[in-house]
Design a protein around this motif. Structure first.
Motif, PDB file in Angstrom:
ATOM      1  N   UNK A  25       0.834  -1.206   0.000  1.00  0.00           N
ATOM      2  CA  UNK A  25       0.000   0.000   0.000  1.00  0.00           C
ATOM      3  C   UNK A  25       0.868   1.256   0.000  1.00  0.00           C
ATOM      4  N   UNK A  26       1.963   1.213   0.731  1.00  0.00           N
ATOM      5  CA  UNK A  26       2.894   2.348   0.714  1.00  0.00           C
ATOM      6  C   UNK A  26       3.525   2.521  -0.667  1.00  0.00           C
ATOM      7  N   UNK A  27       3.816   1.401  -1.342  1.00  0.00           N
ATOM      8  CA  UNK A  27       4.335   1.483  -2.711  1.00  0.00           C
ATOM      9  C   UNK A  27       3.316   2.163  -3.621  1.00  0.00           C
ATOM     10  N   UNK A  28       2.056   1.867  -3.422  1.00  0.00           N
ATOM     11  CA  UNK A  28       0.983   2.513  -4.194  1.00  0.00           C
ATOM     12  C   UNK A  28       0.993   4.021  -3.941  1.00  0.00           C
ATOM     13  N   UNK A  29       1.168   4.400  -2.679  1.00  0.00           N
ATOM     14  CA  UNK A  29       1.230   5.816  -2.330  1.00  0.00           C
ATOM     15  C   UNK A  29       2.416   6.491  -3.016  1.00  0.00           C
ATOM     16  N   UNK A  30       3.599   5.881  -2.923  1.00  0.00           N
ATOM     17  CA  UNK A  30       4.798   6.494  -3.503  1.00  0.00           C
ATOM     18  C   UNK A  30       4.677   6.584  -5.022  1.00  0.00           C
ATOM     19  N   UNK A  31       4.103   5.557  -5.645  1.00  0.00           N
ATOM     20  CA  UNK A  31       3.892   5.636  -7.100  1.00  0.00           C
ATOM     21  C   UNK A  31       2.955   6.779  -7.446  1.00  0.00           C
ATOM     22  N   UNK A  32       1.888   6.908  -6.644  1.00  0.00           N
ATOM     23  CA  UNK A  32       0.945   7.995  -6.900  1.00  0.00           C
ATOM     24  C   UNK A  32       1.586   9.359  -6.748  1.00  0.00           C
ATOM     25  N   UNK A  33       2.422   9.515  -5.732  1.00  0.00           N
ATOM     26  CA  UNK A  33       3.117  10.783  -5.547  1.00  0.00           C
ATOM     27  C   UNK A  33       4.103  11.038  -6.683  1.00  0.00           C
ATOM     28  N   UNK A  34       4.794   9.985  -7.113  1.00  0.00           N
ATOM     29  CA  UNK A  34       5.757  10.121  -8.206  1.00  0.00           C
ATOM     30  C   UNK A  34       5.059  10.521  -9.495  1.00  0.00           C
ATOM     31  N   UNK A  35       3.937   9.881  -9.795  1.00  0.00           N
ATOM     32  CA  UNK A  35       3.187  10.195 -11.019  1.00  0.00           C
ATOM     33  C   UNK A  35       2.693  11.638 -11.022  1.00  0.00           C
ATOM     34  N   UNK A  36       2.420  12.176  -9.852  1.00  0.00           N
ATOM     35  CA  UNK A  36       1.923  13.543  -9.744  1.00  0.00           C
ATOM     36  C   UNK A  36       3.056  14.559  -9.639  1.00  0.00           C
ATOM     37  N   UNK A  37       4.295  14.080  -9.649  1.00  0.00           N
ATOM     38  CA  UNK A  37       5.428  14.973  -9.501  1.00  0.00           C
ATOM     39  C   UNK A  37       5.548  15.557  -8.107  1.00  0.00           C
ATOM     40  N   UNK A  38       4.984  14.860  -7.084  1.00  0.00           N
ATOM     41  CA  UNK A  38       4.936  15.412  -5.726  1.00  0.00           C
ATOM     42  C   UNK A  38       5.913  14.746  -4.761  1.00  0.00           C
ATOM     43  N   UNK A  39       6.527  13.633  -5.165  1.00  0.00           N
ATOM     44  CA  UNK A  39       7.349  12.891  -4.217  1.00  0.00           C
ATOM     45  C   UNK A  39       8.488  13.736  -3.663  1.00  0.00           C
ATOM     46  N   UNK A  40       9.060  14.597  -4.475  1.00  0.00           N
ATOM     47  CA  UNK A  40      10.177  15.422  -4.034  1.00  0.00           C
ATOM     48  C   UNK A  40       9.718  16.723  -3.379  1.00  0.00           C
ATOM     49  N   UNK A  41       8.399  16.878  -3.216  1.00  0.00           N
ATOM     50  CA  UNK A  41       7.859  18.141  -2.694  1.00  0.00           C
ATOM     51  C   UNK A  41       6.942  17.936  -1.500  1.00  0.00           C
ATOM     52  N   UNK A  42       6.964  16.748  -0.913  1.00  0.00           N
ATOM     53  CA  UNK A  42       6.140  16.462   0.264  1.00  0.00           C
ATOM     54  C   UNK A  42       7.014  15.791   1.315  1.00  0.00           C
ATOM     55  N   UNK A  43       6.865  16.190   2.560  1.00  0.00           N
ATOM     56  CA  UNK A  43       7.591  15.565   3.663  1.00  0.00           C
ATOM     57  C   UNK A  43       6.746  14.428   4.242  1.00  0.00           C
ATOM     58  N   UNK A  44       7.357  13.254   4.305  1.00  0.00           N
ATOM     59  CA  UNK A  44       6.692  12.065   4.832  1.00  0.00           C
ATOM     60  C   UNK A  44       7.332  11.679   6.165  1.00  0.00           C
TER      61      UNK A  44
END
Length: 425
Positions: free
Chosen positions: A230-249
């Protein structure tokens, strides 16, 4: 490091279908006179209930491992507050207060005015008066004109100080991990003026498996895999949206888990007559209050003698390191089981056969109780390992990241600021 991280993500499970189906609860808009401040990078606080820190070494959490490799990890885990139970520690994480100070002193407790509180009592769980000794982070965020959203979090169903998170969900265990992730991604897809700056996400499968089958069971390993997917799904979703490098987890657990065989039971009715006390709670941490007409001092004297597999104290004599006993909701007499043991009664055991194999709530210094902590995002150092620290320190870290004023709390930002890049400190 970023290339390696993305490469690892590509090797994870393919995107599964599904979306959250629970209804939105939207309210608690900032007062009209509050001007929304410019939003910092969004902060997503993720709880994996019962994820003991050494579970990561099992090699079953590639997504978590990638986040740790590209961010910060507490190598020996994060120390929960006492008691190492679910509701007290989840509320500690979002208030920075120890349970003795925020008032959620146990999963099961009593209040002279409010009555009884338990996890299954939805009326109590949603009553803000149980929770109003603390100020949850979502309330502070909203006072700054920003928005918050909680995908299940203890306290978020209550109208604390008259408000909920901007968006929240009543707890429903039937909502799958993927559906929870999809709801978080849907919130991040909102237009900028509606998008939450602070979001929480809660997973519970690892905890349920740990209770039912024990921390070393194949079922716990399966739950670890499912949650990581489920976390992989989250990270993929953030990556697809270009947000992974712009959100603090920030990924945490509320506590660990210990093997507790069903036969390791202290029967307290063999030591004192239970009809002479008010029984507030049983289990790992048992609590008793005086009952009129009976000699409570004698009962205390009996139980405070050295006992096999448990230690008892009057609330005024609880060891200082546990920071517990001053709140009126703490029972007068406390008995804490040794790790791997429970406290119960003969009647309870006869009526309800205990089949669970795992427990928590023990001494918060016990190795089995240490909780996961991983942080990743633009504010955090990469590949950093930090020593263990108390979970009250997560709160001032989060208020710093969000650039909002901290409410009164027990945390220490100086303990955790070294996790951040120099420019983010």
């Amino acid at each position: 490091m970023k290339i390696l991280f993305r490469s690892l993500l590509c090797s994870l499970l393919v995107l599964a279908a599904g979306c959250a189906t629970t209804h939105d609860q939207s309210n608690a808009a900032p007062p009209a006179h509050v001007d929304a401040k410019p939003a910092s990078a969004p902060l997503l606080l993720i709880s994996i209930d019962g994820y003991r820190t050494d579970y990561l070494a099992r090699g079953l959490s590639p997504t978590l491992q990638a986040l740790a490799d590209g961010g910060v990890r507490a190598t020996d885990g994060m120390q929960p507050s006492f008691p190492s139970l679910t509701f007290p520690n989840h509320y500690t994480l979002v208030t920075g207060l120890r349970p003795d100070h925020h008032g959620i002193v146990n999963n099961t407790m009593t209040d002279p005015v409010l009555g009884k509180f338990s996890l299954g009592n939805r009326e109590a769980v949603s009553n803000g008066r149980w929770w109003d000794e603390g100020t949850p982070l979502w309330e502070t965020v909203q006072k700054q004109g920003l928005k918050s959203a909680t995908m299940f979090w203890p306290g978020s169903e209550a109208d604390i100080h008259g408000q909920h998170p901007s968006d929240w969900k009543p707890y429903d265990g039937n909502v799958t991990a993927d559906q929870r992730v999809d709801q978080v991604l849907a919130w991040l897809d909102l237009p900028a003026d509606q998008r939450p700056t602070f979001i929480t996400l809660y997973f519970d499968e690892v905890d349920h498996a740990g209770h039912s089958y024990g921390p070393d069971s194949p079922q716990v390993n399966d739950a670890i895999r499912h949650t990581d997917a489920a976390l992989a799904r989250l990270v993929r979703g953030l990556t697809e949206r270009g947000q992974l490098d712009h959100i603090n987890l920030i990924v945490v657990a509320d506590h660990g888990m210990a093997h507790a065989p069903t036969h390791q039971m202290v029967l307290v009715d063999k030591l004192i007559p239970l009809k002479h006390v008010e029984v507030v709670s049983m289990g790992v941490l048992a609590g008793f209050n005086p009952k009129p007409g009976f000699d409570f001092a004698r009962i205390e004297a009996t139980l405070e003698k050295p006992q096999k597999h448990m230690t008892c104290w009057d609330k005024t004599r609880v060891p200082a390191r546990l920071a517990y006993g001053s709140n009126p909701r703490v029972p007068q007499l406390l008995c804490l089981a040794d790790v791997g043991w429970r406290i119960s009664s003969s009647d309870y055991v006869a009526k309800k056969k205990t089949t669970t194999q795992g427990e928590h709530g023990y001494d918060n210094a016990a190795p089995e109780m240490q909780a996961l902590f991983i942080a990743h995002g633009p504010a955090f150092r990469q590949g950093a390992q930090v020593p263990s620290f108390p979970n009250v320190d997560v709160y001032p870290l989060m208020t710093h990241l969000l650039d909002v004023p901290a409410a009164a709390n027990d945390g220490d930002y100086n303990v955790v600021k070294g996790m951040l890049k120099p420019e983010a400190q």
